[in-house]
Scaffold this motif. Sequence first.
Motif, short mmCIF file in Angstrom:
data_model
loop_
_atom_site.label_atom_id
_atom_site.label_comp_id
_atom_site.label_asym_id
_atom_site.label_seq_id
_atom_site.Cartn_x
_atom_site.Cartn_y
_atom_site.Cartn_z
N PHE A 37 -5.70 0.57 -9.02
CA PHE A 37 -6.57 0.27 -7.88
C PHE A 37 -7.55 -0.84 -8.24
CE2 PHE A 37 -10.34 1.04 -5.19
CZ PHE A 37 -9.74 0.83 -3.95
N ARG A 39 -6.87 1.69 1.22
CA ARG A 39 -6.61 3.01 0.63
C ARG A 39 -6.95 4.12 1.62
NH1 ARG A 39 -9.76 4.48 -4.82
NH2 ARG A 39 -11.54 4.23 -3.40
N PHE A 51 -2.84 7.16 -3.82
CA PHE A 51 -2.65 5.77 -3.38
C PHE A 51 -2.29 4.94 -4.60
CE2 PHE A 51 -4.57 1.51 -2.55
CZ PHE A 51 -3.83 1.16 -1.44
N ARG A 66 -10.57 -0.80 -0.52
CA ARG A 66 -11.01 0.57 -0.18
C ARG A 66 -10.59 0.93 1.24
NH1 ARG A 66 -15.52 -0.63 -3.67
NH2 ARG A 66 -16.68 -1.62 -1.98
N CYS A 121 0.85 -1.19 0.00
CA CYS A 121 0.00 0.00 0.00
C CYS A 121 0.89 1.25 0.00
CB CYS A 121 -0.93 -0.01 1.20
SG CYS A 121 -2.13 -1.37 1.12
#
Length: 301
Positions: A169, A185, A153, A182, A113
């Motif tokens: 994503f 993020r 992100f 989600r 991440c």
Amino acid sequence: MTHEPLLTLDLPDLTKLKSGKVREIFDLGDAFLLVATDRISAFDCVMPNGIPRKGEVLTQLSHFWFERSADWMPNHLLARATDPLPARLQPFAAQLARRSMIVKKASPLAIECVVRGYLAGSGWKEYQKSRTVCGIPLPAGLAESSELPEPIFTPATKAETGHDENISFAEAEKIVGADIARQAREFSLRLYSDARAYARERGILIADTKFEFGLFDGKLILIDEVLTPDSSRFWPADEYEPGRPQRSFDKQYVRDYLDSVGWDHKPPAPRLPDEVIASTRARYVEAYERLSERSFSPSGE
């Protein structure tokens, strides 16, 4: 007093589950023991010599950030930095001091991440070609090291060997599921934004960073290391100037040295000279002291 770098570690009667680029992971039965060695990697290769006490910096700085966000971001810590070692680990206290964490047995997500607040590294290279970073469109006219209009992100795959690969994503959603992606993020952006504001007040710009999350009891928690010189780009704020690479408090100094000697980024990696080791160690320690506002164990010198 000089310290020899800790490059390998085996603990009698404890099962080692994994030896990563930097960390050794041992099974304690109901928990994991994470030990940060003094190994340093660059371009996905571990250098033959390490940075003395680097593992202590990584661990103590991670403890600092875990504790700072603990009121809203659950994490994997089962013991604080100041807690004594359990009795079964006391015989190894000299090896484990300040460089170990006892943590929950979370299942790591299969993505990295990454949050970027400035245009650097692979992001800058991609922007020059397509005016995007990981497929995210960005405004025209940005320069190397420019601050982005807002943090982005940019997840990546995890590679046991070789390079992690940036992914969209949508691809991250396919790998870990839409809801988990989600949440990851949202947590990543909040962690980064909070840390960036805090660090800027202490003279450090966090250009980008990588977070690790895992699932524990069905919930997402923060794991591994947090906002260290190994997982982040730290730049001195008073020297910041867009349009060029920045001096850093992280291992970019090692990467720059390796490029200066013409290494082809393939094993075996060359030994780092004493000057590079000393300068890298000084950068790591300064980052720790600025951010934590604590002295780095003067009694251990």
